[in-house]
Design a protein around this motif. Structure first.
Motif, PDB file in Angstrom:
ATOM      1  N   GLY A 122      -1.006   2.334  -2.918  1.00 47.96           N
ATOM      2  CA  GLY A 122      -2.239   2.961  -2.727  1.00 47.96           C
ATOM      3  C   GLY A 122      -3.511   2.422  -2.689  1.00 47.96           C
ATOM      4  N   TYR A 152      -1.562   5.000   2.894  1.00 44.41           N
ATOM      5  CA  TYR A 152      -2.286   5.251   1.539  1.00 44.41           C
ATOM      6  C   TYR A 152      -1.981   6.216   0.746  1.00 44.41           C
ATOM      7  N   ARG A 197      -3.864   6.650   7.120  1.00 40.27           N
ATOM      8  CA  ARG A 197      -4.020   7.495   5.984  1.00 40.27           C
ATOM      9  C   ARG A 197      -2.616   8.068   5.227  1.00 40.27           C
ATOM     10  N   SER A 226      -0.261   6.371  -3.108  1.00 42.29           N
ATOM     11  CA  SER A 226      -0.942   6.709  -4.257  1.00 42.29           C
ATOM     12  C   SER A 226      -0.154   7.777  -4.908  1.00 42.29           C
ATOM     13  N   ILE A 283       1.098  -1.175   0.072  1.00 40.52           N
ATOM     14  CA  ILE A 283      -0.149  -0.019   0.117  1.00 40.52           C
ATOM     15  C   ILE A 283       0.871   1.294  -0.026  1.00 40.52           C
TER      16      ILE A 283
END
Length: 332
Positions: A270, A199, A196, A203, A62
């Motif tokens: 992400g 992620y 958070r 991304s 991630i």
């Protein structure tokens, strides 16, 4: 409720859940022993090691990285911890601490090399996999540890049910480790600000930097967490096997990576969920166990497993391309 179920069915996790259910139904109809409590408990125990590693690897993917060295990390942590346990008067707390420290140290080394050298994470972790494993084999000469302390061999087992034939159904250390790994990972990713940030980092790295996310520190945490999980997984695997072999764990990397990618995690970062990873582990476990119960030879089992992974990943790639195309049409 209907909207929630509709959203689930249209998600990757929902489609994967349908595949898992269909596989369970098929194997239940074709084999007598697949859908039994004992077989399910055996699967939960035997796949605990891979499942725990999948939980740790999910966090790395991630964040936009990848780690291939976790089996070597687990091997080093396992061997050193059990060697200390055999030669000194230590208990569970000390063994857990040793495995955690070694695992975290290996993970931090990966993060330092990736962050300071600017190299691809897959290149660095393939290199450290070979370095860690090579050093372990050099210093141990490949010798296995067969004699483990009684307190470690006995582990933690609770009989939760005994059937009419007096067969016990046990809740054990492997199940505790597996459940704990997924719960902690879920809390980290969905209930914390760090989650958070992970992620966001996966991304878009540049956007993450612009909003003040300290990328290097976050990578230290991500790879350190992977190392920590590998250290803990090494202990539950040693207790399950009742022995320690320096070359028994290396080679399982692709199964773990496949389970996480099957669960919907993206190799570009992400994207990914704990629920999807659980389903990915279940799909591989059920498929491999079902083929074994059906009497399929081992090389065909590997072939079927590889085919399922290829189809699932291809379907996921096609689905994401459609989403991107749809988004571009909306923006246009």
């Amino acid at each position: 409720m209907p909207k929630m179920f509709s959203g689930l069915l249209h998600s990757h996790e929902g489609k994967l859940l349908l595949v898992v259910v269909a596989l369970v139904v098929f194997l239940s109809m074709t084999t007598r022993s697949f859908l039994t409590a004992q077989n399910m408990l055996d699967l939960l125990t035997s796949y605990a090691f891979s499942g725990m590693l999948a939980a740790g690897l999910l966090v790395v993917l991630i964040a936009g990285g990848i780690d291939i060295s976790f089996t070597a990390t687990a091997s080093v942590a396992q061997y050193i911890a059990m060697t200390v346990a055999n030669h000194y008067n230590v208990g569970w707390i000390e063994v857990i601490a040793i495995s955690a420290v070694i695992g975290i140290a290996c993970g931090l080394l990966n993060a330092l090399l990736i962050g300071t050298l600017g190299l691809s994470s897959i290149i660095v972790t393939i290199a450290t996999l070979n370095v860690f494993f090579g050093l372990l084999m050099f210093f141990t000469h490949g010798n296995e540890i067969f004699q483990l302390p009684d307190w470690f061999v006995n582990g933690a087992n609770w009989v939760v049910y005994t059937d009419a034939q007096q067969n016990p159904y046990v809740f054990n250390l492997q199940m505790i480790g597996l459940i704990g790994a997924f719960v902690v990972t879920a809390v980290l990713l969905t209930r914390t600000n760090i989650g958070r940030q992970i992620y966001a980092l996966g991304s878009n790295v540049e956007a993450a930097k612009r909003v003040g996310i300290r990328v290097f520190r976050l990578n230290l945490l991500v790879y350190g967490y992977m190392g920590f999980v590998a250290g803990m997984a090494s202990l539950i695997q040693a207790q399950y096997a009742q022995s320690v072999s320096p070359n028994a764990l290396v080679g399982r990397e692709l199964d773990v990576l496949a389970a996480v990618v099957l669960g919907g995690a993206s190799l570009t970062g992400g994207v990914g969920t704990v629920f999807g990873t659980i389903l990915g582990v279940m799909l591989l476990a059920f498929l491999q166990n079902g083929l074994l119960l059906l009497g399929v030879q081992s090389y065909w089992s590997q072939c079927f497993t590889g085919a399922v992974i290829l189809i699932a990943v291809s379907a996921l790639a096609v689905e994401r391309q459609r989403h991107r195309a749809s988004a571009r049409r909306v923006m246009a």
